[in-house]
Structures are given as C-alpha cells and as structure tokens.
Design an enzyme around this catalytic site. Structure first.
Site, PDB file in Angstrom:
ATOM      1  N   GLY B  11       0.839  -1.164   0.076  1.00 28.91           N
ATOM      2  CA  GLY B  11       0.174  -0.069  -0.159  1.00 28.91           C
ATOM      3  C   GLY B  11       0.962   1.247  -0.038  1.00 28.91           C
ATOM      4  O   GLY B  11       2.162   1.006  -0.237  1.00 28.91           O
ATOM      5  N   ASP B 214      -3.021  -8.777   9.707  1.00 30.65           N
ATOM      6  CA  ASP B 214      -2.028  -9.768   9.464  1.00 30.65           C
ATOM      7  C   ASP B 214      -0.755  -9.368  10.111  1.00 30.65           C
ATOM      8  O   ASP B 214      -0.019 -10.256  10.589  1.00 30.65           O
ATOM      9  CB  ASP B 214      -1.927 -10.304   8.101  1.00 30.65           C
ATOM     10  CG  ASP B 214      -3.069 -10.580   7.290  1.00 30.65           C
ATOM     11  OD1 ASP B 214      -3.836 -11.368   7.971  1.00 30.65           O
ATOM     12  OD2 ASP B 214      -3.302 -10.178   5.967  1.00 30.65           O
ATOM     13  N   ARG B 272     -14.443  12.922  13.892  1.00 30.57           N
ATOM     14  CA  ARG B 272     -15.626  11.716  13.761  1.00 30.57           C
ATOM     15  C   ARG B 272     -16.114  11.039  14.724  1.00 30.57           C
ATOM     16  O   ARG B 272     -17.040  10.489  14.931  1.00 30.57           O
ATOM     17  CB  ARG B 272     -14.568  10.750  12.881  1.00 30.57           C
ATOM     18  CG  ARG B 272     -14.048  11.276  11.505  1.00 30.57           C
ATOM     19  CD  ARG B 272     -13.234  10.207  10.891  1.00 30.57           C
ATOM     20  NE  ARG B 272     -13.092  10.958   9.488  1.00 30.57           N
ATOM     21  CZ  ARG B 272     -12.233  10.447   8.506  1.00 30.57           C
ATOM     22  NH1 ARG B 272     -11.339   9.352   8.677  1.00 30.57           N
ATOM     23  NH2 ARG B 272     -12.055  10.802   7.307  1.00 30.57           N
ATOM     24  N   SER B 372      -4.023  10.300   7.686  1.00 27.43           N
ATOM     25  CA  SER B 372      -3.356   8.850   7.496  1.00 27.43           C
ATOM     26  C   SER B 372      -2.788   8.742   6.293  1.00 27.43           C
ATOM     27  O   SER B 372      -1.551   8.317   6.054  1.00 27.43           O
ATOM     28  CB  SER B 372      -4.327   7.782   7.490  1.00 27.43           C
ATOM     29  OG  SER B 372      -5.399   8.262   6.668  1.00 27.43           O
ATOM     30  N   LEU B 373      -2.978   9.361   5.174  1.00 23.95           N
ATOM     31  CA  LEU B 373      -2.289   9.591   3.924  1.00 23.95           C
ATOM     32  C   LEU B 373      -1.077  10.303   4.301  1.00 23.95           C
ATOM     33  O   LEU B 373       0.251   9.835   3.781  1.00 23.95           O
ATOM     34  CB  LEU B 373      -2.914  10.139   2.682  1.00 23.95           C
ATOM     35  CG  LEU B 373      -3.940   9.340   2.031  1.00 23.95           C
ATOM     36  CD1 LEU B 373      -4.986  10.264   1.021  1.00 23.95           C
ATOM     37  CD2 LEU B 373      -3.546   8.215   1.420  1.00 23.95           C
TER      38      LEU B 373
END
Lengths: 239, 539
Positions: B11, B214, B272, B372-373
């Site tokens: 990612g 994971d 949020r 987060s990006l």
C-alpha cells in the site's frame, strides 16, 4: 436466481466444467452473489476481490462475454461468469496479472525525473485527470483483440498510462516516452474501441492511443504498416 | 532469497518505504498479498493534510493543535509536530513525482476542509486522492526497478534469538497463494506495512476485505508489542446497507446529517468520534439517519464527489443529487497497532512498522481525516531510510529453517482440521457482536460477554478449518488464516477496552463516560509472554 460459472483447474488453462449455482437473492452485485456462494454453498470457488467499491480493480471478470467489475455489476438470472482473457488462468475466475502489469514497466509509464516548482493550472490538471483515474483492473487488457496476434503489444492501460505522463507538464522528456511506444505500441492498435466500452472508469485508451499517434507523427514517426504496404511505391505507374 | 530490506505490504506506506530504502542504497523487495495497486490506500478519498493555506489562511501550528485536540491527550506531541511540520514537504514530494492533485484557479494544489480541521487543509484529487497517490507511487517503484512480489500471504516473521544477545529479525515466511507452497524470504531488515484490522467488524466496516490485521498478529506472535488497540475509528457516514464509505468531504462541502424527522441533530464537522456517537444515539432512539447533499447541486457533486454518486446509486438505488442517503457509522480506521519508537523501530532489532498497521502515536484516541495519507508518506520515508541504514551494518547469521519448517507443517496440518464448525459463520457472528458491544459505544458487561465468546471461538478453531483442500489458489485457506489473525487481535482489542475504565476519543464507555487523565492518560501496551497475553498502561 441461477447463474453459471466457468470453473478451471489449476495446472492447465483448460476448462474443467461449467457449474450452475442457485441463490435465493435478488438485486445484488455479482460480488455479493459470489460471496454468498463461497461462504454458504461452495468454499472451493476462487475469485479475487477487495474494496467492494470499484476502486481497487481486483474483481474484474467476464459476464456473458463482457468484462465487468463484480462489485459494480448487478447480477441477472442466467448470467454466465468467466475469467478474463489474455492472461494465464490460475484457477476458476482468478488470472495471473503479473504479465499484464509488466507492460507498465515495458512502456516506461512513469515520470522521468522528479521536478520541483512546476506550477499546474486547472487546465493542465484537466488534461490527464481522467487517465489518472485508471484502477488497473485489466478489463481493457482482457477485451483487446490485438493480443491474438501480438502477445507483446503494450496494450490499452499501459498506453493510457504513457499518455497520462506524456501529457503532464511535469514530464521533462516527453519525447523519450514517444520513442518507446513505436514498437509493439501505438501502431499495433486496431482502434476497435473495445477497451473504451468495457472501462469501468470511463477512460478511452483508444482515444489516448490516437493522441499518442498524433504526437508520434508530430515528432517524425509514421505508421509502419502504412509505410511498408506502400514501401515499393515510388510514384510511377506500375503497369 | 535474500534482500537487504524486505517490505511486507504494497500500500502507500510500503511503497513509500520501498522508494526511500532504495534511494538509501538498499536492495529492496516488496511482498504483498494482492497486487501493488489494490490495497486499502486506493480507497482513501478525502485528502492529505498540509498547512499550505492555499484555500484560506492556515499554519502548521493550527494543524498540530487540531491533531492534538482530536487525539484526546494520548498523542505524542513531538511525533505530531514532526508529522505536521513535514507535511508540506511530503505533499510537494508527491507533486514532484507526478500525483495529479486537483488545482485552484491560481494554479496551486486545491485544499478542502475535513472534520476537526480549522482550515481547508486536505490536498485532494477529486475523491480519488488515495488512488492517484498509490498508483503514482507504484509507477515510481517501477521507474526505480524495485522488485514487487504479488499474491504472497504473510505467515510469520523469522526471529533469531541468540543466547545472551537481543533477538533480531531474519526475514519472513509466506504462503505463495498461487502455488500453495510456503516460501521463506531472508532479509537484514523487515518493514511491516500491512494495514489495519477494521475487518474484525466484518460487514460493519468500510474497509477492503483484506484489512485483517495480518501484520499486527504476526508481530505479537514474534515478540513485538502492540499498543492502543482499543482505539478504533468509526466513520460517521457509510451507506447503510453495504457499509460503503461516503467521504467526509461530502460534509466538509456542506452536507447535512438528518434524522427521520428531517432534523439536523449534530455539528456535521466535529471530529469523527463525536459525529459517529451522535448518529449512533439517534439510531438507538429508533431514528434512521441520512446524509443530505442535494443542496450542493449536480455540477458540484459530479466534479467533487463522483464516486459517491455512483456508489449510492449502485448499492442503495439512491441518487444523492435528488435524494437523501441512508447512512450508519461503521469501523473505518484502527489507530492502534504495532508499537514503534520515533524511528519506526519495534522492540525487535531490524523490524520496523509503518502506516495503519503501526502506532506512531500521532492519532491518539481519534485520527483526523487527511492525516493517514500524510502519515504513510512522512513515516514511510523515515522507516525506509532507517531500515536501509540498519541493513548496511548488519553482519549476523540468519537461519530460517526452524520457522520455515513449522509453517510448512502448519499449512499441511491445517487442512486436516475437522471442519465441524463453519468459520465464515463465526466471522459474521464476531462482526455483529463487535459492532453492537465493542464498537461506537461500549460497557463493561458487553465487552466481557464478547471476550467470553472470543475465548470460546479460540478453543473451537481446531474444529473449523478450510473446506477446500486444493493447493492452488486456495482463498478458503487464506481467509481461514486471516480469520485466525483477526480472532487473535479481537482478544487484544477487548482486553484493552475492558482495562480502560474511562471514555477517550473513539473508545467510548457508556458506563464510564468521563475521561480520566489521572489514571489513563497513557498507552495500552500488549505483548505475549510464553503465549500468554499481557497488558500494561505506559505513559
């Protein structure tokens, strides 16, 4: 609703059998249906998926011979589901995309060098906004008829990616990109437009390839097939 | 098969780390369980924060303060400052490699307001910000010739434990999904960049089905620590039926939240956690909740929110231009993760972590949209450089044979599990009980009941297993191993949530609604000792 799925064994790309599944659900996406089969009826059914929202490009497959994203297609009674074409079938609806992805590298679909302080206007941005929406689902690659005659064709998505960089003001050497796509590239396309019709993002690789052809011609290249078919033509009548 | 740096996950975080490790002279190999453009990063829509002030007055200090406020006291201020101060450079770097950001009329990178931000700070590319960043990073990796290996599923990290010396990393084992064989990759340093664990909430999550934790599970098994695992962000606006994300930019642009009576009931642009709770309270009262963006107009919606319109039509048969959109809050981002220090290092020498799977202590109890990006660029760069640096002086022995054999035995043995209990049913069940009892609003009794259920499921795992016994491309097996990872993390989330006797950010206890800084202004650290889960609070 009943649908049929082409199941493939792993070791060869020969078709094993078409299996019919019946599911008591309606108004759902194909991916939801596949998940229902996998978790409730047949755990051996293999397919790829990820985001469920048509952005990761994992769940491309063919329905009644047409490329779709399973998460973006409302499944219909009687549909026939198959894996994508032009790639090695690993199992059932899963194909190996490594070779397809490799064309991004062969086409050198990237910006040549890092650039700072290049100011881009809204107009500059609009030029490749659509092309940079590509999700690399491979639908265009699957539908492309050129692979039947040339397995080394750079292909629709890689050429769209080249246009995305060639057209970008930040690309310092667009000519080097044009040079690369002369072989197995823009001139091998038949302009059949199938890629445009199946693209879930509304991108037309055919149109991008035409733009790349114009850039190629402007920089002195010409259509090699055109050149060769008239290669012996010297202007004098031959009778 | 050895490399200097092995990066697990392709990612945004993994690819930024790969580029930077490569540029620092390391031989890099990236391994991922899908393909390099299919990760969760592609789904990020809203934007990436940087205090450029392109749209209106803004400054780095405001970015720092907004982030700290939203974090509710458990972010590390130094880490937050580093994040925010590095933000303009991070976005300029993305711009320099060719990311197609949206632009303003005066040819600057366009910015918009997301929740909890005092200014329009999120740089965006329509609602395809993550997609365009991820694909450009992938192209950059291709330009640099970085090796990316696809469809390999992480099984375990290979840890070397010499006598009288510290443990260090030696590589990792993977299931080659295509062949069904176990493969071992040696490396001097390893960067875990495997994403979050929101899929423990199963269908009540916006995430890709791959966000199964994971990396976190492999790390705690290997002896590393996890922290703040109870902090899970619920995104206020997902489509009610399918949990598909409707970007915060819809509210940033002026969208309203309405109940069944058509009344607004909260500040749509609060952080949020607050908005998610307000919506949840309405739903508990029996109301349906809707997002209304009709007044923004068709032209605006098609230009700025094209995905939203498409997805609402597809999944809810609703056209947001003319109709209100039924929504609910669902699990979206996991703030907790692999515990790392200010250099992205874990407890184990040579093992690094970055991105959503890691906890760099910048989000605290509640992440701000657009951070987060940013995090994956800023810390991806750091992790890549540090892992490359470590690998340069690495001169120890690596012996992977023990781990390799143990994982080969597991992959053969797991197919002999008895299959008397269907793990897909349990996965759905866990998602439901987590959403209802360990989600937006929690209490002691509910959490303990879920913990009892999870412990029971742990005991039942040998009676589950894959039904598909095929070697080649066995997604049933992969999903079973993912299920095992999630069950492992579920226990940790619950133990942390039960231990934290207070409410803070996304961790809201309706039985203890107050924040308690005297006792709990601290990080929850979890680790395993002789396979027993331990939890501590550490400042």
């Amino acid at each position: 609703m009943k649908i049929k799925i082409a199941r493939y064994v792993s070791e060869a790309t020969t078709q094993e059998k078409n299996v019919e599944y019946e599911v008591d659900l309606n108004d759902i996406t194909l991916l939801e249906l596949l998940n229902e089969i996998k978790t409730k009826q047949d755990a051996t059914l293999s397919y790829s998926s990820g985001c469920r929202s048509s952005i990761c490009g994992s769940c491309s497959m063919r329905v009644n011979g047409r490329e779709v994203l399973a998460c973006a297609y409302k499944v219909q009674d009687g549909d026939f589901i198959e894996p994508m074409k032009n790639s090695y079938i690993i199992r059932d609806l899963v194909v190996d995309m490594d070779k397809a992805y490799e064309f991004n590298t062969k086409a050198k679909a990237w910006q040549k060098a890092l650039v700072k302080d290049v100011s881009l206007s809204e107009q500059n941005q609009n030029i490749n906004e659509l092309q940079s929406d590509c999700i690399l689902c491979g639908s265009c690659y699957s539908v492309c008829p050129v692979y039947a005659v040339n397995s080394e064709f750079l292909g629709p998505f890689a050429l769209t990616r080249v246009w995305r960089y060639v057209s970008d003001k930040r690309e310092s050497e667009p000519q080097s990109k044009i040079d690369i796509i002369q072989t197995n590239g823009v001139w091998d396309c038949t302009l059949c437009n199938e890629c445009t019709l199946v693209c879930p993002q509304g991108i037309s690789s055919k149109a991008d390839i035409e733009k790349l052809r114009m850039r190629s011609v402007a920089s002195g290249y010409s259509d090699p097939s055109f050149a060769s078919s008239f290669g012996s033509f010297d202007g004098s009548p031959s009778f | 098969m050895r490399s200097d740096v092995l990066i697990i996950g392709a990612g945004g975080a993994g690819l930024v780390a790969a580029i930077n490790a490569h540029e620092n002279g390391a031989k890099v190999r990236v391994i991922n369980k899908e393909y390099p453009t299919r990760s969760q990063t592609s789904m990020a829509q809203g934007g990436i924060n940087a205090a450029f002030g392109n749209a209106s007055e803004d400054n780095v200090e405001a970015h720092v303060q907004n982030t700290l406020k939203s974090a509710h006291g458990i972010a590390n201020e130094e880490a937050v400052r580093h994040l925010c101060e590095s933000a303009p450079d991070a976005v300029e770097w993305l711009d320099s490699i060719g990311v197609c950001f949206s632009r303003t009329k005066d040819a600057k990178i366009a910015q918009r307001t997301l929740g909890g931000a005092s200014a329009p700070r999120a740089c965006y590319a329509q609602d395809y910000t993550g997609l365009k960043i991820l694909h450009t990073l992938y192209d950059r990796c291709n330009a640099l010739g970085i090796e990316i290996v696809s469809e390999r599923f992480l099984l375990n990290l290979v840890i070397q434990r010499p006598d009288k010396a510290d443990a260090y990393i030696g590589g990792a084992t993977f299931l080659n999904i295509r062949s069904g064989e176990v493969e071992t990759y040696e490396a001097a340093s390893v960067i875990v960049a495997t994403g979050g664990y929101s899929r423990i909430y199963d269908k009540h999550s916006t995430n890709s089905t791959s966000s199964t934790g994971d990396g976190q599970a492999a790390c705690i098994r290997a002896g590393a620590r996890l922290s703040d695992m109870e902090f899970i962000q619920f995104h206020p606006t997902a489509l009610k039926g399918s949990s598909i994300l409707i970007s915060e930019s819809a509210r940033g642009a002026g969208g309203y939240l309405l109940n069944s009576k058509g009344e607004r009931f909260t500040n749509e642009l609060a952080p949020r956690d607050e908005v998610a709770r307000a919506i949840n309270e309405e739903i508990q009262k029996g109301e349906n909740v809707f997002l209304d963006i009709r007044h923004l107009g068709e032209e605006f919606i098609d230009r700025e929110l094209p995905q939203e319109r498409k997805l609402a039509k597809l999944y809810e048969n609703i056209d947001p231009v003319y109709e209100i959109i039924p929504i609910k809050p669902v699990a979206h981002y996991t703030m907790g993760g692999i515990e790392v220090d200010e250099n992205s290092r874990t407890k184990i020498k040579g093992l690094y972590a970055v991105g959503e799977c890691a906890n760099h202590r910048v989000h605290g109890a509640n992440r701000l949209g657009g951070n987060s990006l940013l995090e994956l660029v800023v810390f991806g760069k750091q992790a890549g450089a540090n892992a490359a640096e470590y690998a340069k002086t690495f001169d120890k022995e690596i012996d992977t044979s023990k781990q390799s054999q143990s994982d080969k035995n597991f992959v053969v043995g797991v197919k002999h599990f008895t299959n008397q209990i269907d793990f897909y049913e349990k996965r759905t069940f866990i998602g439901n009980i987590f959403y209802n009892n360990a989600g937006i609003s929690r209490d002691d009794m509910g959490l303990k009941a879920v913990l009892a259920a999870i412990r029971q499921i742990q005991r039942e795992i040998p009676f589950m297993g894959p039904k598909d016994k095929t070697k080649t491309y066995n997604t049933n097996l992969v999903e079973f191993i993912e299920f095992g990872n999630m069950v492992e993390l579920c226990e940790i989330v619950l133990v942390c949530a039960i231990s934290r006797h207070e409410s803070r950010g996304a961790h809201y206890r309706n039985d203890i609604p107050k924040q308690n800084d005297i006792a709990y202004k601290a990080h929850t650290i979890t680790y395993k000792e002789d396979s027993v889960l331990c939890a501590d609070f550490v400042e």
